[in-house]
Design a protein around this motif. Sequence first.
Motif, PDB file in Angstrom:
ATOM      1  N   LEU A   1      41.816  36.712  35.584  1.00 39.17           N
ATOM      2  CA  LEU A   1      41.569  35.710  36.626  1.00 39.17           C
ATOM      3  C   LEU A   1      40.699  34.562  36.121  1.00 39.17           C
ATOM      4  O   LEU A   1      40.990  33.391  36.381  1.00 39.17           O
TER       5      LEU A   1
ATOM      6  N   PRO B   1      35.659  40.391  39.745  1.00 40.52           N
ATOM      7  CA  PRO B   1      37.066  40.138  40.085  1.00 40.52           C
ATOM      8  C   PRO B   1      37.247  39.382  41.398  1.00 40.52           C
ATOM      9  O   PRO B   1      38.093  38.496  41.501  1.00 40.52           O
TER      10      PRO B   1
ATOM     11  N   ALA C   1      38.802  35.701  41.562  1.00 42.80           N
ATOM     12  CA  ALA C   1      40.033  35.561  42.342  1.00 42.80           C
ATOM     13  C   ALA C   1      39.918  34.386  43.304  1.00 42.80           C
ATOM     14  O   ALA C   1      40.874  33.616  43.493  1.00 42.80           O
TER      15      ALA C   1
END
Length: 295
Positions: A14, A135, A139
């Motif tokens: 990401l 994450p 994201a």
Amino acid sequence: MSLFALLGALEQGLVYGIMVLGVYLTFRILDFPDLTVDGSLPLGAAVSAVAITHGMNPYLSLVLAMGAGFVAGMITGLLNTKLKILHLLASILTMTALYSINIRIMDGPNVSLLGVDTVLDTMMGLGLPGYYASPVLFAIFAAVVGVAIVWFLYTELGQTMLATGDNIQMITSQGVDTDKVIIYGVGLSNALVALSGALIAQNQGAADVNMGVGTIVAGLASVIVGETVFGCRSIPRAVFAAIAGSVVYRVAIALALGLKVGSFSFTPSDLNLITAVLVVLALTMPKLKKRFARC
């Protein structure tokens, strides 16, 4: 693959996905092979790290990093359009100069961010553990940047950029100053790469002058893998494919590094070999599909 390894690959996919979007702009939209990214990624990391260690808000340091990356990209564009230096050579010259500039900015080969606030502290302040905070935050960043790129490519300037990469002779005959389009486009691309570098530095807790080595290879591999797996028939789908391709690429790398056949196993030094194999597979997969479809 363990849960932590999967989360790590997702996190890397990401945050590097933002860099891949920058590579997508030059590689696919402008048809401009740009090696500046190997220098602009550590440039963004260096600028952000130094700004944070001098007391700047970590989010504001991201804006500063993007500005530095934009200037670096514009220099490559100027070398190509105004001095008529081949785009590949122009980007190599900028990348080479950035190595020394990055050391100057950091006053050394690296800068530590241990003990200072970063963008990750915001997510961890909400109660998320560190292995989930990264994450989730990346994201959000990737989604925002992806939506912004899709919006931009539907604007007049974005459409002009698409036309410049598709047929520069045609768009020039319409009275468009393609030099400015290339300069702004390469600048925007490297601004995104620098943003990715700044986020990576804050995530890893340090900025290093060598952290950009192989960035262009990873970026191109992610773009090609994404297009092969997810397709690119429309702008939104192509942008999604670039980010998703980055995630797939990082997961594939993690799987390969964890692979053991008897006494044989891959090591981190085999990363370039694994990348080359992935790119070859991604490039040949569509041809193989067509061949088997005819049988």
